[in-house]
Design a protein around this motif. Sequence first.
Motif, PDB file in Angstrom:
ATOM      1  N   ALA A 257      82.204  54.558  41.530  1.00  0.00           N
ATOM      2  CA  ALA A 257      82.741  55.796  41.629  1.00  0.00           C
ATOM      3  C   ALA A 257      84.261  55.954  42.050  1.00  0.00           C
ATOM      4  CB  ALA A 257      82.042  56.925  42.730  1.00  0.00           C
ATOM      5  N   LEU A 258      84.674  54.599  42.834  1.00  0.00           N
ATOM      6  CA  LEU A 258      85.827  54.419  43.217  1.00  0.00           C
ATOM      7  C   LEU A 258      86.893  53.656  42.234  1.00  0.00           C
ATOM      8  CD1 LEU A 258      85.310  53.372  46.952  1.00  0.00           C
ATOM      9  CD2 LEU A 258      85.814  55.743  46.105  1.00  0.00           C
ATOM     10  N   PRO A 259      88.015  53.803  42.254  1.00  0.00           N
ATOM     11  CA  PRO A 259      88.981  52.990  41.288  1.00  0.00           C
ATOM     12  C   PRO A 259      88.888  51.476  41.961  1.00  0.00           C
ATOM     13  CG  PRO A 259      90.391  54.060  42.928  1.00  0.00           C
ATOM     14  CD  PRO A 259      88.863  54.804  43.193  1.00  0.00           C
ATOM     15  N   MET A 260      89.319  50.687  40.941  1.00  0.00           N
ATOM     16  CA  MET A 260      89.399  49.375  41.220  1.00  0.00           C
ATOM     17  C   MET A 260      90.364  49.132  42.642  1.00  0.00           C
ATOM     18  SD  MET A 260      88.678  45.969  40.546  1.00  0.00           S
ATOM     19  CE  MET A 260      88.254  46.209  38.774  1.00  0.00           C
ATOM     20  N   PRO A 261      89.608  48.317  43.776  1.00  0.00           N
ATOM     21  CA  PRO A 261      90.244  48.320  44.865  1.00  0.00           C
ATOM     22  C   PRO A 261      91.732  47.620  44.893  1.00  0.00           C
ATOM     23  CG  PRO A 261      88.334  46.549  44.857  1.00  0.00           C
ATOM     24  CD  PRO A 261      88.579  47.562  43.542  1.00  0.00           C
ATOM     25  N   GLU A 262      92.256  48.357  45.631  1.00  0.00           N
ATOM     26  CA  GLU A 262      93.724  47.427  45.527  1.00  0.00           C
ATOM     27  C   GLU A 262      93.679  46.441  46.565  1.00  0.00           C
ATOM     28  OE1 GLU A 262      96.683  47.975  43.675  1.00  0.00           O
ATOM     29  OE2 GLU A 262      95.468  49.623  42.435  1.00  0.00           O
ATOM     30  N   SER A 263      94.351  45.206  46.206  1.00  0.00           N
ATOM     31  CA  SER A 263      94.389  44.078  47.306  1.00  0.00           C
ATOM     32  C   SER A 263      95.655  43.227  46.813  1.00  0.00           C
ATOM     33  CB  SER A 263      93.078  43.228  46.913  1.00  0.00           C
ATOM     34  OG  SER A 263      93.080  42.681  45.594  1.00  0.00           O
ATOM     35  N   ALA A 264      96.205  42.752  47.909  1.00  0.00           N
ATOM     36  CA  ALA A 264      97.472  42.031  47.758  1.00  0.00           C
ATOM     37  C   ALA A 264      97.077  40.329  47.233  1.00  0.00           C
ATOM     38  CB  ALA A 264      98.211  41.894  49.119  1.00  0.00           C
ATOM     39  N   PRO A 265      97.419  40.021  46.289  1.00  0.00           N
ATOM     40  CA  PRO A 265      97.251  38.583  45.748  1.00  0.00           C
ATOM     41  C   PRO A 265      97.471  37.398  47.114  1.00  0.00           C
ATOM     42  CG  PRO A 265      98.654  39.654  44.318  1.00  0.00           C
ATOM     43  CD  PRO A 265      98.663  40.600  45.598  1.00  0.00           C
ATOM     44  N   PRO A 266      96.835  36.480  47.071  1.00  0.00           N
ATOM     45  CA  PRO A 266      96.794  35.650  48.227  1.00  0.00           C
ATOM     46  C   PRO A 266      98.172  34.857  48.338  1.00  0.00           C
ATOM     47  CG  PRO A 266      95.474  34.586  46.535  1.00  0.00           C
ATOM     48  CD  PRO A 266      95.762  36.083  45.917  1.00  0.00           C
ATOM     49  N   CYS A 267      98.758  34.876  47.327  1.00  0.00           N
ATOM     50  CA  CYS A 267     100.404  34.225  47.378  1.00  0.00           C
ATOM     51  C   CYS A 267     101.195  34.759  46.345  1.00  0.00           C
ATOM     52  CB  CYS A 267     100.193  32.811  47.446  1.00  0.00           C
ATOM     53  SG  CYS A 267      99.687  31.955  45.938  1.00  0.00           S
ATOM     54  N   ASP A 268     102.410  34.478  46.293  1.00  0.00           N
ATOM     55  CA  ASP A 268     103.362  34.914  45.295  1.00  0.00           C
ATOM     56  C   ASP A 268     103.349  34.309  44.163  1.00  0.00           C
ATOM     57  OD1 ASP A 268     105.449  36.607  44.378  1.00  0.00           O
ATOM     58  OD2 ASP A 268     107.000  35.001  44.772  1.00  0.00           O
ATOM     59  N   ALA A 269     103.053  34.769  42.832  1.00  0.00           N
ATOM     60  CA  ALA A 269     102.809  34.199  41.452  1.00  0.00           C
ATOM     61  C   ALA A 269     102.613  35.155  40.714  1.00  0.00           C
ATOM     62  CB  ALA A 269     101.679  33.091  41.646  1.00  0.00           C
ATOM     63  N   ASP A 270     102.830  34.791  39.352  1.00  0.00           N
ATOM     64  CA  ASP A 270     102.770  35.746  38.185  1.00  0.00           C
ATOM     65  C   ASP A 270     101.186  35.761  37.909  1.00  0.00           C
ATOM     66  OD1 ASP A 270     103.346  37.400  36.183  1.00  0.00           O
ATOM     67  OD2 ASP A 270     103.727  35.762  34.696  1.00  0.00           O
ATOM     68  N   TRP A 271     100.760  36.540  38.341  1.00  0.00           N
ATOM     69  CA  TRP A 271      99.039  36.807  38.316  1.00  0.00           C
ATOM     70  C   TRP A 271      98.939  37.721  37.124  1.00  0.00           C
ATOM     71  CZ3 TRP A 271      95.992  34.204  41.174  1.00  0.00           C
ATOM     72  CH2 TRP A 271      96.420  33.714  42.584  1.00  0.00           C
ATOM     73  N   GLN A 272      97.975  37.314  36.401  1.00  0.00           N
ATOM     74  CA  GLN A 272      97.659  37.926  34.887  1.00  0.00           C
ATOM     75  C   GLN A 272      96.110  38.135  34.967  1.00  0.00           C
ATOM     76  OE1 GLN A 272     100.095  38.700  32.573  1.00  0.00           O
ATOM     77  NE2 GLN A 272     101.475  37.897  33.993  1.00  0.00           N
ATOM     78  N   VAL A 273      95.757  39.171  34.207  1.00  0.00           N
ATOM     79  CA  VAL A 273      94.315  39.504  34.095  1.00  0.00           C
ATOM     80  C   VAL A 273      93.584  38.661  33.109  1.00  0.00           C
ATOM     81  CG1 VAL A 273      92.691  41.403  33.621  1.00  0.00           C
ATOM     82  CG2 VAL A 273      94.711  41.961  34.845  1.00  0.00           C
ATOM     83  N   LEU A 274      92.714  37.818  33.460  1.00  0.00           N
ATOM     84  CA  LEU A 274      91.726  37.227  32.255  1.00  0.00           C
ATOM     85  C   LEU A 274      90.875  38.029  31.557  1.00  0.00           C
ATOM     86  CD1 LEU A 274      91.428  34.234  31.742  1.00  0.00           C
ATOM     87  CD2 LEU A 274      89.450  34.426  33.211  1.00  0.00           C
ATOM     88  N   PRO A 275      91.014  38.031  30.215  1.00  0.00           N
ATOM     89  CA  PRO A 275      90.110  38.980  29.537  1.00  0.00           C
ATOM     90  C   PRO A 275      88.435  38.345  30.006  1.00  0.00           C
ATOM     91  CG  PRO A 275      91.804  37.689  27.942  1.00  0.00           C
ATOM     92  CD  PRO A 275      91.937  37.155  29.505  1.00  0.00           C
ATOM     93  N   GLY A 276      87.693  39.233  29.921  1.00  0.00           N
ATOM     94  CA  GLY A 276      86.374  39.243  30.371  1.00  0.00           C
ATOM     95  C   GLY A 276      86.088  39.720  31.771  1.00  0.00           C
ATOM     96  N   GLU A 277      84.815  39.540  32.292  1.00  0.00           N
ATOM     97  CA  GLU A 277      84.662  39.849  33.676  1.00  0.00           C
ATOM     98  C   GLU A 277      83.406  39.008  33.815  1.00  0.00           C
ATOM     99  OE1 GLU A 277      84.253  43.901  33.056  1.00  0.00           O
ATOM    100  OE2 GLU A 277      82.078  43.867  32.401  1.00  0.00           O
ATOM    101  N   VAL A 278      83.391  39.076  35.335  1.00  0.00           N
ATOM    102  CA  VAL A 278      82.037  38.286  35.899  1.00  0.00           C
ATOM    103  C   VAL A 278      81.114  39.420  36.232  1.00  0.00           C
ATOM    104  CG1 VAL A 278      81.079  37.049  37.735  1.00  0.00           C
ATOM    105  CG2 VAL A 278      83.094  36.168  36.797  1.00  0.00           C
ATOM    106  N   ARG A 279      79.852  39.145  35.914  1.00  0.00           N
ATOM    107  CA  ARG A 279      78.540  40.031  36.147  1.00  0.00           C
ATOM    108  C   ARG A 279      77.695  39.161  36.918  1.00  0.00           C
ATOM    109  NH1 ARG A 279      78.070  45.127  33.310  1.00  0.00           N
ATOM    110  NH2 ARG A 279      79.965  45.593  32.118  1.00  0.00           N
ATOM    111  N   HIS A 280      77.353  39.909  38.218  1.00  0.00           N
ATOM    112  CA  HIS A 280      76.379  39.180  38.805  1.00  0.00           C
ATOM    113  C   HIS A 280      75.474  40.051  39.701  1.00  0.00           C
ATOM    114  CE1 HIS A 280      74.992  35.614  41.097  1.00  0.00           C
ATOM    115  NE2 HIS A 280      75.020  36.244  42.298  1.00  0.00           N
ATOM    116  N   THR A 281      74.196  39.785  39.956  1.00  0.00           N
ATOM    117  CA  THR A 281      73.317  40.600  40.480  1.00  0.00           C
ATOM    118  C   THR A 281      72.806  40.232  42.010  1.00  0.00           C
ATOM    119  OG1 THR A 281      72.600  41.639  38.599  1.00  0.00           O
ATOM    120  CG2 THR A 281      70.980  41.814  40.400  1.00  0.00           C
TER     121      THR A 281
END
Length: 330
Positions: A257-281
Amino acid sequence: MPWRVPPADRKAGTAPDPYRVWLSEVMLQQTTVATVRDYFERFTARWPDVSALAAAADADVMGEWAGLGYYARARNLLKCARVVTDTHGGAFPADHAALLGLPGIGPYTAAAISSIAFDLPHAVLDGNVERVMARLYDIHTPLPDAKPELLARAESLTPATRPGDYAQAVMDLGATICTPKSPACGICPLRDPCRARQRGTAPELPKKLPKKAKPVRHGRVYLGQRADGAWLLETRPDKGLLGGMLGWPGSDWVDTALPMPESAPPCDADWQVLPGEVRHTFTHFHLILQIMTAEIRADATPDRGHFVDPAGFRPSDLPTVMRKAFDLAR
């Protein structure tokens, strides 16, 4: 099963090793025999007794445990090994109450060690024994409410002579003959007195309360690598899910119900979203993770985590959900 003492060896006087009984029972909690077998053999080859395990580095044990899940078991495994070594001289106490006082040992595990390792008349009640008792006495109270009655029935049948052999036999009966579906009643040694067989109710027992739908949570993980191949990883806090395990830096896991949590990257870099997602139960919820990737500069100083050189990085040391992220990113 590598933790069992074969019948011929028992007759020759070989007693079960309490360390191996304890280790196998902890590993088998919420995990199948087929999965546990290889883990058990690796653990006992690397740490052949409780004192050796007590002296092991936490990271080494957590790495060997990776993939078995329920990682609090691994943390308690180390705590218990160290208490047994430091307080009990490296020998598990042959006393049910003392066993219950050890880290990570609850009623079932204490009963299993007491009966199998020390031949003390304590009833074991795992899922297989619950099923046998529910059918033998035609008990229709749903689980988990039926546990006290099922335990009382199991206790009434536990013999004073060879209770360890009996405990293993009744567990094996549930695992191989009195199975969840299509029980082999025709070859069951308890066929005649079984009330559920007589009344035709065996396939529907034991009854269980309806399961609640699992919520879905979302989060983000950061997979960063330097040009020299070093990966940015962090050791998770001891408490909480995946506690003490090596993993990728990331966000909190929040409800759908909440938006994707905002989180600061662990270090300065050009972070890109990787296609796909991890699903785990997990036990109580489903998790969906977004993966961010980046090549990190050689002079970057991370705000979180530490770099692990390629020679010291084993994907198999990661818990399953983190390994899924690695597999998707590589």
